[in-house]
Enzyme design. Structure first.
Site, PDB file in Angstrom:
ATOM      1  N   HIS A  34     -24.137 -52.451  22.766  1.00 33.82           N
ATOM      2  CA  HIS A  34     -23.170 -51.519  23.364  1.00 33.82           C
ATOM      3  C   HIS A  34     -21.850 -51.639  22.599  1.00 33.82           C
ATOM      4  O   HIS A  34     -20.951 -52.389  22.988  1.00 33.82           O
ATOM      5  CB  HIS A  34     -22.991 -51.829  24.850  1.00 33.82           C
ATOM      6  N   LYS A 117     -18.486 -35.556  16.632  1.00 34.44           N
ATOM      7  CA  LYS A 117     -17.347 -34.650  16.793  1.00 34.44           C
ATOM      8  C   LYS A 117     -17.418 -33.547  15.774  1.00 34.44           C
ATOM      9  O   LYS A 117     -17.813 -33.777  14.636  1.00 34.44           O
ATOM     10  CB  LYS A 117     -16.038 -35.428  16.637  1.00 34.44           C
ATOM     11  N   HIS A 209     -23.543 -44.932  30.778  1.00 30.50           N
ATOM     12  CA  HIS A 209     -22.458 -45.666  31.438  1.00 30.50           C
ATOM     13  C   HIS A 209     -22.584 -45.300  32.915  1.00 30.50           C
ATOM     14  O   HIS A 209     -22.549 -44.117  33.270  1.00 30.50           O
ATOM     15  CB  HIS A 209     -21.104 -45.212  30.913  1.00 30.50           C
ATOM     16  N   GLU A 212     -19.099 -47.459  36.474  1.00 29.70           N
ATOM     17  CA  GLU A 212     -18.127 -48.301  35.755  1.00 29.70           C
ATOM     18  C   GLU A 212     -16.853 -48.444  36.582  1.00 29.70           C
ATOM     19  O   GLU A 212     -16.107 -49.412  36.446  1.00 29.70           O
ATOM     20  CB  GLU A 212     -17.834 -47.645  34.399  1.00 29.70           C
ATOM     21  N   ASP A 290     -15.680 -52.234  22.693  1.00 32.13           N
ATOM     22  CA  ASP A 290     -14.695 -51.678  21.753  1.00 32.13           C
ATOM     23  C   ASP A 290     -13.849 -52.828  21.210  1.00 32.13           C
ATOM     24  O   ASP A 290     -12.872 -53.248  21.853  1.00 32.13           O
ATOM     25  CB  ASP A 290     -13.767 -50.698  22.487  1.00 32.13           C
TER      26      ASP A 290
HETATM   27  C1  6MZ Z   1     -16.761 -45.201  28.798  1.00 27.61           C
HETATM   28  C2  6MZ Z   1     -16.220 -45.435  26.571  1.00 27.61           C
HETATM   29  C3  6MZ Z   1     -15.827 -46.768  26.784  1.00 27.61           C
HETATM   30  O1  6MZ Z   1     -17.991 -42.404  20.541  1.00 27.61           O
HETATM   31  O2  6MZ Z   1     -15.885 -41.768  19.427  1.00 27.61           O
HETATM   32  N1  6MZ Z   1     -16.007 -45.174  25.279  1.00 27.61           N
HETATM   33  N2  6MZ Z   1     -16.696 -44.663  27.568  1.00 27.61           N
HETATM   34  N3  6MZ Z   1     -16.393 -46.464  29.075  1.00 27.61           N
HETATM   35  C4  6MZ Z   1     -15.920 -47.283  28.093  1.00 27.61           C
HETATM   36  N4  6MZ Z   1     -15.543 -48.547  28.424  1.00 27.61           N
HETATM   37  C5  6MZ Z   1     -14.215 -48.948  28.587  1.00 27.61           C
HETATM   38  N5  6MZ Z   1     -15.409 -47.280  25.612  1.00 27.61           N
HETATM   39  C6  6MZ Z   1     -15.529 -46.285  24.699  1.00 27.61           C
HETATM   40  O3  6MZ Z   1     -16.156 -44.070  20.368  1.00 27.61           O
HETATM   41  C7  6MZ Z   1     -15.081 -43.934  21.270  1.00 27.61           C
HETATM   42  C8  6MZ Z   1     -15.500 -43.229  22.538  1.00 27.61           C
HETATM   43  O4  6MZ Z   1     -16.429 -44.034  23.264  1.00 27.61           O
HETATM   44  C9  6MZ Z   1     -16.267 -43.862  24.657  1.00 27.61           C
HETATM   45  C10 6MZ Z   1     -15.083 -42.923  24.872  1.00 27.61           C
HETATM   46  O5  6MZ Z   1     -15.564 -41.614  25.101  1.00 27.61           O
HETATM   47  C11 6MZ Z   1     -14.354 -42.999  23.544  1.00 27.61           C
HETATM   48  O6  6MZ Z   1     -13.641 -41.810  23.294  1.00 27.61           O
HETATM   49  P1  6MZ Z   1     -16.900 -42.850  19.638  1.00 27.61           P
HETATM   50  O7  6MZ Z   1     -17.375 -43.418  18.333  1.00 27.61           O
END
Ligand code: 6MZ
Length: 334
Positions: A34, A117, A209, A212, A290
């Site tokens: 993840h 995107k 998800h 959450e 992240d």
């Molecule tokens: C929900 C999350 C997230 O996809 O542009 N993202 N969505 N919960 C989380 N936990 C805190 N962390 C990240 O990566 C960034 C995108 O992943 C999702 C969000 O939509 C974010 O814009 P990508 O590569």
């Protein structure tokens, strides 16, 4: 290359370990399931991209009181990766950060996810191809790709992603699953269930998800479980009925300890829902989510398992090994 300078909640846990314990974690085969591409850009690469674009370095780390505030961090990152070249560069750096330091704390296997995107320079399918080109530079037993659908998307866009993902899978590209992510309360869940099922029927796995935030309703959670997904992200606020389904169906849960603590959806490690899964021997995978905003790494996440309380959960080394094995078993087939 380390993904990001560490300073997150797991760093104290890592620093509290003995050299022998750190070595144990370094060589433990760790499976990351993840991780969001744009959430894991190394700060160094982001800084380079910002300098080249002549814009200030985006703010990517700030204390959060509400998980919704988190999603405001991303548009500034997206603005720096609108071309296939910048996207490839970012993807390559993220893959290196997770995979290239295998003997020094890296991951044995990674499923990297990203939301395709559309920009003036590329279509959503071209976005996926650029990421897949980088993913496929590695052997099949090291990394695969998951295409995310963002909860802020409309049906047409979500369907476009699913159809492109199905096509790419048919063409033999290394895409294993679809994900539902993004702002926790946005979107029409019935629509996402419908669209994700199409992907599942065409042979893609699905992870979502789920629950959450405390504001996600039990009805929404049950709808998402009805897909049914092959794995769940976070699963923080499942009610008894949902937990019973997850346990009965043995659906692996992607656990993101630092993410939950920084986003303030879980108050402490003590209160974290990982405890109920550990107690039940339920399949889980320890994940970073992240690394850029959370300033963590797969090493600091595992350190949170091993460190003594209150810095960590104080699992034994054999318990940590068992958790790592569960994550490996929760990989989607590629
Ligand atoms: C929900 C999350 C997230 O996809 O542009 N993202 N969505 N919960 C989380 N936990 C805190 N962390 C990240 O990566 C960034 C995108 O992943 C999702 C969000 O939509 C974010 O814009 P990508 O590569």
């Amino acid at each position: 290359m380390s993904a990001t300078p560490l300073s997150g909640v797991g760093l104290d846990a890592l620093e509290s370990l003995s050299p022998e314990e750190i070595q144990f974690l370094k060589v433990l085969p760790k499976t990351e399931l993840h991780a969001h591409l744009n959430g894991c850009v190394p700060l160094k690469v982001l800084r380079e991209l910002a300098e080249e674009a002549g814009v200030p370095l985006p703010v990517v780390h700030k204390p959060l009181t509400e998980v919704h505030e988190f999603f405001g961090l991303f548009p500034a990152i997206y603005a720096l990766t609108t071309t296939p070249n910048a996207l490839r560069r970012m993807t390559r750096a993220v893959l290196e950060g997770f995979l290239d330091n295998l003997d020094d704390g890296g991951c044995a296997y990674l499923e990297l996810r990203s939301t395709p995107k559309q920009t003036s320079e590329m279509t959503r399918k071209e976005y996926m191809c650029a990421v897949l080109d980088e993913v496929e530079r590695y052997p099949k037993d090291r990394v695969a790709f998951i295409a995310s659908i963002d909860r802020r998307m409309d049906e047409e866009t979500a369907t476009e992603i699913v159809e492109a993902a199905i096509q790419l899978k048919r063409e033999g590209r290394r895409i294993v699953a679809l994900d539902l992510c993004g702002d926790i309360l946005a979107g029409d869940v019935d629509m996402f269930v419908r669209v994700l099922r199409k992907g599942k029927e065409a042979g893609l796995e699905v992870t979502v998800h789920i629950a959450e935030s405390a504001q996600n309703t039990p009805e929404e959670t049950l709808k998402l479980l009805s897909i049914p997904p092959g794995r769940l992200g976070h699963a923080t606020f499942l009610n008894e009925e949902a937990i019973a389904i997850v346990m009965r169906e043995k659906i692996p849960v992607e656990i993101c300890l630092s993410s939950n603590l920084v986003c303030n959806t879980v108050k402490s490690l003590e209160a974290h829902h990982i405890r109920q899964y550990l107690q039940a021997g339920h399949p889980i995978a320890i994940c970073t989510d992240d690394t850029l905003p959370f300033r963590n790494s797969i090493m600091t996440e595992y350190a949170l398992l091993l460190a003594k309380q209150p810095l960590g959960l104080e699992l034994s080394q054999s318990e940590v090994e068992a958790v790592a094995k569960l994550a490996n078993e929760a990989r989607f087939p590629s």
